[in-house]
Design a protein around this motif. Sequence first.
Motif, PDB file in Angstrom:
ATOM      1  N   MET A  45      -3.952 -11.871  -5.967  1.00 35.71           N
ATOM      2  CA  MET A  45      -4.459 -10.511  -5.739  1.00 35.71           C
ATOM      3  C   MET A  45      -4.175 -10.113  -4.291  1.00 35.71           C
ATOM      4  O   MET A  45      -5.064  -9.718  -3.544  1.00 35.71           O
ATOM      5  CB  MET A  45      -5.959 -10.436  -6.051  1.00 35.71           C
ATOM      6  N   THR A  46      -2.913 -10.267  -3.887  1.00 37.30           N
ATOM      7  CA  THR A  46      -2.505  -9.917  -2.536  1.00 37.30           C
ATOM      8  C   THR A  46      -1.423  -8.842  -2.587  1.00 37.30           C
ATOM      9  O   THR A  46      -0.904  -8.523  -3.637  1.00 37.30           O
ATOM     10  CB  THR A  46      -1.918 -11.141  -1.800  1.00 37.30           C
ATOM     11  N   THR A  47      -1.092  -8.295  -1.428  1.00 30.51           N
ATOM     12  CA  THR A  47       0.055  -7.387  -1.310  1.00 30.51           C
ATOM     13  C   THR A  47       1.223  -8.106  -0.639  1.00 30.51           C
ATOM     14  O   THR A  47       2.122  -7.473  -0.090  1.00 30.51           O
ATOM     15  CB  THR A  47      -0.313  -6.139  -0.495  1.00 30.51           C
ATOM     16  N   ALA A  48       1.210  -9.439  -0.694  1.00 34.29           N
ATOM     17  CA  ALA A  48       2.205 -10.230   0.034  1.00 34.29           C
ATOM     18  C   ALA A  48       3.616 -10.002  -0.452  1.00 34.29           C
ATOM     19  O   ALA A  48       4.568 -10.207   0.308  1.00 34.29           O
ATOM     20  CB  ALA A  48       1.852 -11.714  -0.060  1.00 34.29           C
ATOM     21  N   ASN A  49       3.808  -9.603  -1.698  1.00 33.51           N
ATOM     22  CA  ASN A  49       5.173  -9.369  -2.153  1.00 33.51           C
ATOM     23  C   ASN A  49       5.821  -8.207  -1.414  1.00 33.51           C
ATOM     24  O   ASN A  49       7.034  -8.145  -1.288  1.00 33.51           O
ATOM     25  CB  ASN A  49       5.200  -9.109  -3.663  1.00 33.51           C
ATOM     26  N   TRP A  50       5.012  -7.267  -0.927  1.00 35.91           N
ATOM     27  CA  TRP A  50       5.547  -6.179  -0.090  1.00 35.91           C
ATOM     28  C   TRP A  50       5.808  -6.686   1.323  1.00 35.91           C
ATOM     29  O   TRP A  50       6.829  -6.364   1.916  1.00 35.91           O
ATOM     30  CB  TRP A  50       4.575  -5.009  -0.061  1.00 35.91           C
ATOM     31  N   ASP A  51       4.874  -7.491   1.854  1.00 34.89           N
ATOM     32  CA  ASP A  51       5.032  -8.038   3.201  1.00 34.89           C
ATOM     33  C   ASP A  51       4.024  -9.166   3.346  1.00 34.89           C
ATOM     34  O   ASP A  51       2.823  -8.953   3.147  1.00 34.89           O
ATOM     35  CB  ASP A  51       4.792  -6.962   4.259  1.00 34.89           C
ATOM     36  N   ILE A  52       4.484 -10.371   3.693  1.00 31.77           N
ATOM     37  CA  ILE A  52       3.566 -11.494   3.824  1.00 31.77           C
ATOM     38  C   ILE A  52       2.740 -11.423   5.103  1.00 31.77           C
ATOM     39  O   ILE A  52       1.777 -12.171   5.251  1.00 31.77           O
ATOM     40  CB  ILE A  52       4.311 -12.839   3.746  1.00 31.77           C
ATOM     41  N   LEU A  53       3.109 -10.515   6.017  1.00 35.42           N
ATOM     42  CA  LEU A  53       2.319 -10.281   7.221  1.00 35.42           C
ATOM     43  C   LEU A  53       1.415  -9.071   7.011  1.00 35.42           C
ATOM     44  O   LEU A  53       1.638  -8.249   6.127  1.00 35.42           O
ATOM     45  CB  LEU A  53       3.235 -10.049   8.424  1.00 35.42           C
ATOM     46  N   THR A  54       0.374  -8.968   7.823  1.00 37.42           N
ATOM     47  CA  THR A  54      -0.516  -7.813   7.743  1.00 37.42           C
ATOM     48  C   THR A  54       0.279  -6.533   7.980  1.00 37.42           C
ATOM     49  O   THR A  54       1.103  -6.459   8.903  1.00 37.42           O
ATOM     50  CB  THR A  54      -1.639  -7.932   8.787  1.00 37.42           C
ATOM     51  N   HIS A  55       0.048  -5.521   7.151  1.00 35.67           N
ATOM     52  CA  HIS A  55       0.860  -4.306   7.233  1.00 35.67           C
ATOM     53  C   HIS A  55       0.044  -3.103   6.779  1.00 35.67           C
ATOM     54  O   HIS A  55      -0.893  -3.217   5.995  1.00 35.67           O
ATOM     55  CB  HIS A  55       2.100  -4.445   6.339  1.00 35.67           C
ATOM     56  N   GLY A  56       0.399  -1.963   7.301  1.00 38.50           N
ATOM     57  CA  GLY A  56      -0.205  -0.711   6.885  1.00 38.50           C
ATOM     58  C   GLY A  56       0.601  -0.073   5.767  1.00 38.50           C
ATOM     59  O   GLY A  56       1.659  -0.568   5.380  1.00 38.50           O
ATOM     60  N   ALA A  57       0.086   1.019   5.252  1.00 38.21           N
ATOM     61  CA  ALA A  57       0.814   1.756   4.224  1.00 38.21           C
ATOM     62  C   ALA A  57       2.045   2.403   4.840  1.00 38.21           C
ATOM     63  O   ALA A  57       2.041   2.815   6.003  1.00 38.21           O
ATOM     64  CB  ALA A  57      -0.086   2.813   3.600  1.00 38.21           C
ATOM     65  N   SER A  58       3.109   2.503   4.048  1.00 36.76           N
ATOM     66  CA  SER A  58       4.325   3.157   4.535  1.00 36.76           C
ATOM     67  C   SER A  58       5.057   3.785   3.360  1.00 36.76           C
ATOM     68  O   SER A  58       4.834   3.440   2.192  1.00 36.76           O
ATOM     69  CB  SER A  58       5.238   2.157   5.253  1.00 36.76           C
ATOM     70  N   ALA A  59       5.923   4.717   3.674  1.00 35.02           N
ATOM     71  CA  ALA A  59       6.625   5.478   2.632  1.00 35.02           C
ATOM     72  C   ALA A  59       7.792   4.703   2.063  1.00 35.02           C
ATOM     73  O   ALA A  59       8.384   3.839   2.715  1.00 35.02           O
ATOM     74  CB  ALA A  59       7.120   6.801   3.214  1.00 35.02           C
ATOM     75  N   GLY A  60       8.127   5.024   0.833  1.00 32.79           N
ATOM     76  CA  GLY A  60       9.343   4.528   0.222  1.00 32.79           C
ATOM     77  C   GLY A  60      10.425   5.588   0.332  1.00 32.79           C
ATOM     78  O   GLY A  60      10.298   6.542   1.122  1.00 32.79           O
ATOM     79  N   PRO A  61      11.512   5.463  -0.415  1.00 31.24           N
ATOM     80  CA  PRO A  61      12.549   6.506  -0.408  1.00 31.24           C
ATOM     81  C   PRO A  61      11.924   7.856  -0.777  1.00 31.24           C
ATOM     82  O   PRO A  61      11.180   7.947  -1.755  1.00 31.24           O
ATOM     83  CB  PRO A  61      13.525   6.028  -1.482  1.00 31.24           C
ATOM     84  N   PRO A  62      12.189   8.899  -0.002  1.00 34.43           N
ATOM     85  CA  PRO A  62      11.500  10.176  -0.219  1.00 34.43           C
ATOM     86  C   PRO A  62      11.706  10.773  -1.599  1.00 34.43           C
ATOM     87  O   PRO A  62      10.836  11.480  -2.111  1.00 34.43           O
ATOM     88  CB  PRO A  62      12.081  11.084   0.880  1.00 34.43           C
ATOM     89  N   GLU A  63      12.840  10.488  -2.229  1.00 37.13           N
ATOM     90  CA  GLU A  63      13.098  11.080  -3.551  1.00 37.13           C
ATOM     91  C   GLU A  63      12.184  10.515  -4.633  1.00 37.13           C
ATOM     92  O   GLU A  63      12.098  11.071  -5.739  1.00 37.13           O
ATOM     93  CB  GLU A  63      14.557  10.879  -3.954  1.00 37.13           C
ATOM     94  N   TYR A  64      11.458   9.404  -4.335  1.00 36.39           N
ATOM     95  CA  TYR A  64      10.565   8.819  -5.323  1.00 36.39           C
ATOM     96  C   TYR A  64       9.092   9.096  -5.031  1.00 36.39           C
ATOM     97  O   TYR A  64       8.213   8.524  -5.682  1.00 36.39           O
ATOM     98  CB  TYR A  64      10.801   7.311  -5.416  1.00 36.39           C
TER      99      TYR A  64
END
Length: 264
Positions: A45-64
């Motif tokens: 139940m982690t967000t580690a697949n996005w980033d294994i380090l502590t991270h804030g929310a960020s945008a993906g490709p704008p078209e999505y």
Amino acid sequence: MRTRHTVSILCAAIVLAVPATGRAQQDIPRLSDGKPNFSGVWQSMTTANWDILTHGASAGPPEYGALLAVPPGMGIVEGDEIPYLPEAAARKQRNFESRWTEDPEAKCFMPGTPRANYMPYPIQIFHSEAAMLFAYQFAGAARIINLDDHQPSSIDSWMGWSNASWEGDTLVIDVTGFNGLGWLDRSGNHAGYQLHVVERYTFAGPDAIDYEATLEDPDTFSRPWRMSFRLYRNTEPETHLMEFKCVEFTEELLYGEFIKRPEE
């Protein structure tokens, strides 16, 4: 009198604690040989697949829009820092800049170890006295865990070669034989073919496993480092892995430039 009263309180606390510890040990599922039985469907139940380090929310490709936005999350790395060598740190940055097309996950390649354990997909473990198998829903990845017949890796691979041993009730898996192509997350953290991973699986109750992995790679990191998180059992009735063969979803990404299209 006060000293005797204090001793009595301490003795009572010990008496109460021992049965609780005993009950916790009895609650852990075990095989007929007394070893912990890790069979079941598990998920982090982690967000580690996005980033294994502590991270804030960020945008993906704008078209999505928000579909590929990165959710914030706490890191799973001890000290919240990866000790990259300079060249490896530069590669991490290049990976990050090309992450939307170059992440092996986007291409439906095998996720690698330890990444497969904290992807947002379930894991099913099959465990007996003689054999152990980790089956991952993503891309149909799997690992055979060698409990007794320990051998060196015969060929490099995405998931590595896994030899297991026991330290009390902790399952220790030594993983080598990587192909050096895997990423550790979607932000471009990575390791090379000399990666050596030592995993530790310890029950934290009947439905939770404390997972720890130490990573070492002299070509990529200046020292060994460690990550840890918890896996939770899926207790829903009839739970099992479903098929997620994602190769067919990658054809445009991988082969789009070679596809012959009707003339407009």
